[in-house]
Scaffold this motif. Structure first.
Motif, PDB file in Angstrom:
ATOM      1  N   ILE A 132      35.964  46.365  49.874  1.00  0.00           N
ATOM      2  CA  ILE A 132      37.422  46.241  49.823  1.00  0.00           C
ATOM      3  C   ILE A 132      37.881  44.997  50.569  1.00  0.00           C
ATOM      4  O   ILE A 132      38.739  44.238  50.099  1.00  0.00           O
ATOM      5  N   MET A 133      37.286  44.745  51.747  1.00  0.00           N
ATOM      6  CA  MET A 133      37.669  43.592  52.561  1.00  0.00           C
ATOM      7  C   MET A 133      37.399  42.279  51.838  1.00  0.00           C
ATOM      8  O   MET A 133      38.225  41.360  51.852  1.00  0.00           O
ATOM      9  N   THR A 134      36.231  42.167  51.186  1.00  0.00           N
ATOM     10  CA  THR A 134      35.901  40.924  50.492  1.00  0.00           C
ATOM     11  C   THR A 134      36.845  40.665  49.328  1.00  0.00           C
ATOM     12  O   THR A 134      37.186  39.514  49.037  1.00  0.00           O
ATOM     13  N   ILE A 135      37.276  41.730  48.662  1.00  0.00           N
ATOM     14  CA  ILE A 135      38.226  41.574  47.559  1.00  0.00           C
ATOM     15  C   ILE A 135      39.548  41.007  48.074  1.00  0.00           C
ATOM     16  O   ILE A 135      40.129  40.090  47.490  1.00  0.00           O
ATOM     17  N   PHE A 136      40.029  41.537  49.207  1.00  0.00           N
ATOM     18  CA  PHE A 136      41.268  41.029  49.785  1.00  0.00           C
ATOM     19  C   PHE A 136      41.113  39.576  50.219  1.00  0.00           C
ATOM     20  O   PHE A 136      41.995  38.738  49.975  1.00  0.00           O
ATOM     21  N   ALA A 137      39.991  39.255  50.879  1.00  0.00           N
ATOM     22  CA  ALA A 137      39.770  37.892  51.357  1.00  0.00           C
ATOM     23  C   ALA A 137      39.669  36.903  50.197  1.00  0.00           C
ATOM     24  O   ALA A 137      40.202  35.792  50.254  1.00  0.00           O
ATOM     25  N   SER A 138      38.973  37.299  49.132  1.00  0.00           N
ATOM     26  CA  SER A 138      38.886  36.447  47.951  1.00  0.00           C
ATOM     27  C   SER A 138      40.258  36.252  47.312  1.00  0.00           C
ATOM     28  O   SER A 138      40.614  35.150  46.880  1.00  0.00           O
ATOM     29  N   GLY A 139      41.038  37.321  47.289  1.00  0.00           N
ATOM     30  CA  GLY A 139      42.386  37.236  46.737  1.00  0.00           C
ATOM     31  C   GLY A 139      43.276  36.297  47.523  1.00  0.00           C
ATOM     32  O   GLY A 139      44.107  35.579  46.951  1.00  0.00           O
ATOM     33  N   ALA A 165      40.093  31.164  39.298  1.00  0.00           N
ATOM     34  CA  ALA A 165      39.192  32.314  39.169  1.00  0.00           C
ATOM     35  C   ALA A 165      38.102  32.031  38.145  1.00  0.00           C
ATOM     36  O   ALA A 165      36.928  32.367  38.353  1.00  0.00           O
ATOM     37  N   LEU A 166      38.466  31.377  37.057  1.00  0.00           N
ATOM     38  CA  LEU A 166      37.490  31.083  36.004  1.00  0.00           C
ATOM     39  C   LEU A 166      36.416  30.119  36.483  1.00  0.00           C
ATOM     40  O   LEU A 166      35.219  30.318  36.212  1.00  0.00           O
ATOM     41  N   ILE A 167      36.812  29.083  37.218  1.00  0.00           N
ATOM     42  CA  ILE A 167      35.835  28.090  37.695  1.00  0.00           C
ATOM     43  C   ILE A 167      34.840  28.732  38.663  1.00  0.00           C
ATOM     44  O   ILE A 167      33.623  28.546  38.546  1.00  0.00           O
ATOM     45  N   VAL A 168      35.344  29.519  39.630  1.00  0.00           N
ATOM     46  CA  VAL A 168      34.450  30.182  40.583  1.00  0.00           C
ATOM     47  C   VAL A 168      33.561  31.194  39.866  1.00  0.00           C
ATOM     48  O   VAL A 168      32.368  31.313  40.166  1.00  0.00           O
ATOM     49  N   LEU A 169      34.128  31.906  38.916  1.00  0.00           N
ATOM     50  CA  LEU A 169      33.347  32.884  38.159  1.00  0.00           C
ATOM     51  C   LEU A 169      32.172  32.223  37.447  1.00  0.00           C
ATOM     52  O   LEU A 169      31.042  32.722  37.495  1.00  0.00           O
ATOM     53  N   GLY A 362      35.815  29.786  49.919  1.00  0.00           N
ATOM     54  CA  GLY A 362      36.150  31.126  50.392  1.00  0.00           C
ATOM     55  C   GLY A 362      36.043  32.170  49.297  1.00  0.00           C
ATOM     56  O   GLY A 362      35.540  33.278  49.514  1.00  0.00           O
ATOM     57  N   MET A 363      36.499  31.839  48.097  1.00  0.00           N
ATOM     58  CA  MET A 363      36.418  32.770  46.979  1.00  0.00           C
ATOM     59  C   MET A 363      34.967  33.088  46.630  1.00  0.00           C
ATOM     60  O   MET A 363      34.578  34.247  46.485  1.00  0.00           O
ATOM     61  N   VAL A 401      31.935  39.371  37.894  1.00  0.00           N
ATOM     62  CA  VAL A 401      33.116  39.365  37.013  1.00  0.00           C
ATOM     63  C   VAL A 401      34.176  40.336  37.537  1.00  0.00           C
ATOM     64  O   VAL A 401      35.368  40.000  37.651  1.00  0.00           O
ATOM     65  N   PHE A 402      33.756  41.552  37.885  1.00  0.00           N
ATOM     66  CA  PHE A 402      34.680  42.572  38.374  1.00  0.00           C
ATOM     67  C   PHE A 402      35.350  42.128  39.676  1.00  0.00           C
ATOM     68  O   PHE A 402      36.566  42.304  39.862  1.00  0.00           O
ATOM     69  N   GLY A 403      34.562  41.554  40.589  1.00  0.00           N
ATOM     70  CA  GLY A 403      35.110  41.108  41.873  1.00  0.00           C
ATOM     71  C   GLY A 403      36.194  40.057  41.702  1.00  0.00           C
ATOM     72  O   GLY A 403      37.231  40.087  42.383  1.00  0.00           O
ATOM     73  N   ILE A 404      35.968  39.140  40.782  1.00  0.00           N
ATOM     74  CA  ILE A 404      36.976  38.105  40.514  1.00  0.00           C
ATOM     75  C   ILE A 404      38.262  38.721  39.958  1.00  0.00           C
ATOM     76  O   ILE A 404      39.375  38.390  40.382  1.00  0.00           O
ATOM     77  N   LEU A 405      38.116  39.658  39.031  1.00  0.00           N
ATOM     78  CA  LEU A 405      39.290  40.270  38.401  1.00  0.00           C
ATOM     79  C   LEU A 405      40.140  41.043  39.406  1.00  0.00           C
ATOM     80  O   LEU A 405      41.372  40.939  39.422  1.00  0.00           O
ATOM     81  N   VAL A 406      39.491  41.828  40.269  1.00  0.00           N
ATOM     82  CA  VAL A 406      40.246  42.616  41.249  1.00  0.00           C
ATOM     83  C   VAL A 406      40.871  41.706  42.306  1.00  0.00           C
ATOM     84  O   VAL A 406      41.959  41.984  42.832  1.00  0.00           O
ATOM     85  N   SER A 407      40.204  40.604  42.618  1.00  0.00           N
ATOM     86  CA  SER A 407      40.745  39.651  43.592  1.00  0.00           C
ATOM     87  C   SER A 407      42.077  39.079  43.135  1.00  0.00           C
ATOM     88  O   SER A 407      42.927  38.723  43.960  1.00  0.00           O
ATOM     89  N   ILE A 408      42.253  38.971  41.838  1.00  0.00           N
ATOM     90  CA  ILE A 408      43.512  38.448  41.306  1.00  0.00           C
ATOM     91  C   ILE A 408      44.688  39.329  41.744  1.00  0.00           C
ATOM     92  O   ILE A 408      45.756  38.833  42.131  1.00  0.00           O
ATOM     93  N   GLY A 409      44.492  40.663  41.717  1.00  0.00           N
ATOM     94  CA  GLY A 409      45.540  41.574  42.187  1.00  0.00           C
ATOM     95  C   GLY A 409      45.833  41.396  43.664  1.00  0.00           C
ATOM     96  O   GLY A 409      47.000  41.426  44.088  1.00  0.00           O
ATOM     97  N   ALA A 410      44.776  41.180  44.475  1.00  0.00           N
ATOM     98  CA  ALA A 410      44.960  40.982  45.915  1.00  0.00           C
ATOM     99  C   ALA A 410      45.730  39.693  46.203  1.00  0.00           C
ATOM    100  O   ALA A 410      46.421  39.591  47.215  1.00  0.00           O
ATOM    101  N   ALA A 411      45.616  38.712  45.317  1.00  0.00           N
ATOM    102  CA  ALA A 411      46.318  37.444  45.509  1.00  0.00           C
ATOM    103  C   ALA A 411      47.830  37.645  45.532  1.00  0.00           C
ATOM    104  O   ALA A 411      48.551  36.984  46.295  1.00  0.00           O
TER     105      ALA A 411
END
Length: 571
Positions: A132-139, A165-169, A362-363, A401-411
């Motif tokens: 959960i923490m990494t998702i928030f930090a990535s966001g 998000a696409l480039i990092v992915l 960071g992402m 892929v999933f981590g990047i997608l959820v990070s978008i919401g945290a952003a």
């Protein structure tokens, strides 16, 4: 002043070359991704100087560049405490005392170490909270980059998030952890090259350090703080009312210098993972120490621009002013506004590329840590055990892929704060602060039990939540900043002061209850089980370095001396 700027073809060329280089590294490493270990752990084959720079660069994302510049403007030079007492002692401790346990245990992640030392439920709790923490930090990194594009170039916020998000992915999906690590080294040098001119130009325009000190002294006295509150590190922390951060020396030393610092640097798999990817025990131990050398001087690269921005904003003749957000300044826009103010076409492209490099670092760091913990500590352990290695390689890629997608919401959640550093430190107070108490007892007190560790961690996180729910920083307008339990028992001068004390409550609650529950429950691990996991039961390590000056201990002494000297100079 203008809030958006026009780039020339030179600026865009620099940015395109950087993107091509980043994606090229991922593509070049793709052919080496033949197993889950290659993709998720880097094969434990990377040299110390590479892992050392990656160790510090993965932290040099939105947290460091955007957050520290924002904190430099909001709190002044006192922000350097996040480095000289809030990082260096913990990095020395990690290199000398904790890396032997991480690396020697052959654990693939920090949660897996907790399983070996305690039990499965402790590992599971940490794996879920860390994910959960990494998702928030990535966001937060995504938010910072999108806000940069929106501020400087007038690009659409949402579109900017999806492009980054696409480039990092792409490059993390292709090359896994190795791709992230080698890109982090590239990004480190880009950040230094891109931001040094900003510091020099800013200091020259404001009359050097003397002119900056004079201007910020007026700002400090105007707000009722001690004269050196913005330009000195220790002189104004005798009382919370004397400095803009609103902390006294005890909260600073205990909350930041001990709990948050050691909790982040010693237990956060995001940074520990870089050291665990090193090619030998000696290289793993030297990784945080090598990273500590540039770490001590990064404040001059990221905090000083924030201080210059505040000095310029206070001068009506400068033509520079930070934008307003709510009832305060939008401190997160310090670096974008400074880049646009000082950099001409061509140099602006270099500065923007450096800033984008930091955010992508960071992402990628958070996403590669997330996919490892998800694959090994959650999916393989609880959802689908005993599958082929090829299947876990596929799952690691899907987790990316999933981590990047959820990070978008945290952003989007990060938009509620006017300083991303405040948001990140709050997350660390909930997760890393109690975790450090668990590690401290687990590594140095063999009587600590699995039940004690699990319920101690749970109680520490709960204590953080209760403290946060009953307190608020001054001027808070959102329940995300506290007070969500409906009753405010204390109001802190700033978000950061609240974070420090949240961490203190979480740490000591976890520490005390872990001890009590351990004494009341049976130790199921034998002495043989704990060899290599507990300090008193583990043979002392004989470093294989050829010369005495190559050993981690010598490097640690050098790092410690420099940190003390810097603290004295800027006392």
């Amino acid at each position: 002043m203008a809030t958006s700027f026009t780039l020339g073809w030179v600026d865009y060329t620099i940015m395109v070359i950087y993107f091509m280089f980043v994606l090229g590294i991922g593509y070049a490493l793709k052919r080496y991704m033949k197993s889950s270990a290659d993709f998720l752990t880097g094969g434990k084959s990377i040299p110390a100087w590479i892992t050392g720079l990656a160790f510090i660069s993965t932290n040099l994302g939105a947290l460091e560049v955007m957050g520290m510049a924002a904190s430099g403007a909001k709190y002044g030079l006192i922000t350097t405490h996040f480095y000289w007492i809030g990082a260096i002692p913990a990095m020395i401790f990690l290199g000398l005392f904790m890396m032997p346990f991480y690396y020697g245990s052959k654990a693939r992640s920090v949660p897996e170490y907790l399983k070996l030392r305690f039990d499965e439920k402790t590992r599971g709790f940490n794996a879920v909270s860390f994910a959960i923490m990494t998702i928030f930090a990535s966001g937060i990194s995504m938010y910072a980059l999108a806000m940069l594009m929106e501020t400087l170039l007038g690009w659409n916020f949402t579109l900017s998030i999806f492009i980054s998000a696409l480039i990092v992915l792409v490059y993390t999906y292709l090359g896994g952890l190795k791709s992230a690590i080698y890109n982090e080294v590239l990004q480190f040098f880009l950040i230094v090259i891109g931001f040094l001119p900003l510091v020099f130009l800013g200091l020259i325009s404001i009359g050097g350090w003397e002119g900056l000190t004079h201007q910020l002294t007026e700002v400090a006295t105007r707000h009722g703080y001690a004269p050196g509150a913005y330009t000195e590190t220790w002189s104004a922390v005798g009382h919370a009312d004397d400095n803009p951060m609103g902390v006294e020396w005890f909260g600073l030393v205990m909350g930041l210098g001990f709990v948050l610092s050691f909790g982040y640097w010693c237990t956060n798999f995001l940074v520990v993972q870089r050291a665990m990817a090193a090619g030998s025990m000696s290289a793993a131990r030297k990784t945080p120490l090598i990273g500590a050398l540039p770490k001590m001087f990064i404040p001059f690269l990221v905090i000083v621009p924030g201080m210059i921005a505040m000095a310029l904003t206070s001068d009506p003749n400068s033509g520079f002013e930070l934008p307003v957000k709510g009832n305060s300044y939008d401190y997160d826009k310090v670096i974008p506004m400074m880049l646009g103010y000082y950099f001409p076409t061509g140099v602006l492209g270099l500065g923007l590329t450096a800033l984008m490099a930091s955010f992508m670092s960071g992402m990628a760091g958070n996403v590669t840590a997330f996919n490892t913990v998800w694959t090994y500590d959650i999916y393989q352990s609880y959802i689908s055990p005993n599958r082929s290695d090829k299947h876990y390689l596929w799952m690691g890629q899907m987790a990316t892929v999933f981590g990047i997608l959820v990070s978008i919401g945290a952003a989007y959640m990060a938009r509620l704060f006017n300083n991303v550093m405040d948001f990140l430190q709050l997350i660390f107070a909930f997760i890393n602060a109690p975790l450090f108490a668990t590690f401290l007892l687990g590594m140095f007190w063999r009587r600590t039990t699995g039940h004690g560790a699990f319920f101690g961690l749970l109680s520490g996180t709960t204590a953080a939540a209760i403290h946060h729910g009953l307190t608020q920083p001054a001027g808070a307008a959102s329940i995300i900043k506290g007070g969500w339990l409906g009753t405010i028992v204390h109001t802190y001068p700033s978000e950061m002061a609240q974070n420090f004390w949240t961490a203190i409550f979480a740490f000591f609650t976890c520490l005390i209850l872990t001890i009590i529950i351990s004494l009341l429950t049976k130790q199921t691990k034998t002495k043989e089980d704990l060899v290599g996991l507990v300090y008193s039961l583990t043979p002392r390590i004989k470093d294989e370095s050829k010369h005495w000056y190559q050993r981690p201990q010598f490097l640690a002494i050098i790092v410690g001396i420099i940190a003390v000297v810097l603290s004295i100079i800027f006392w």
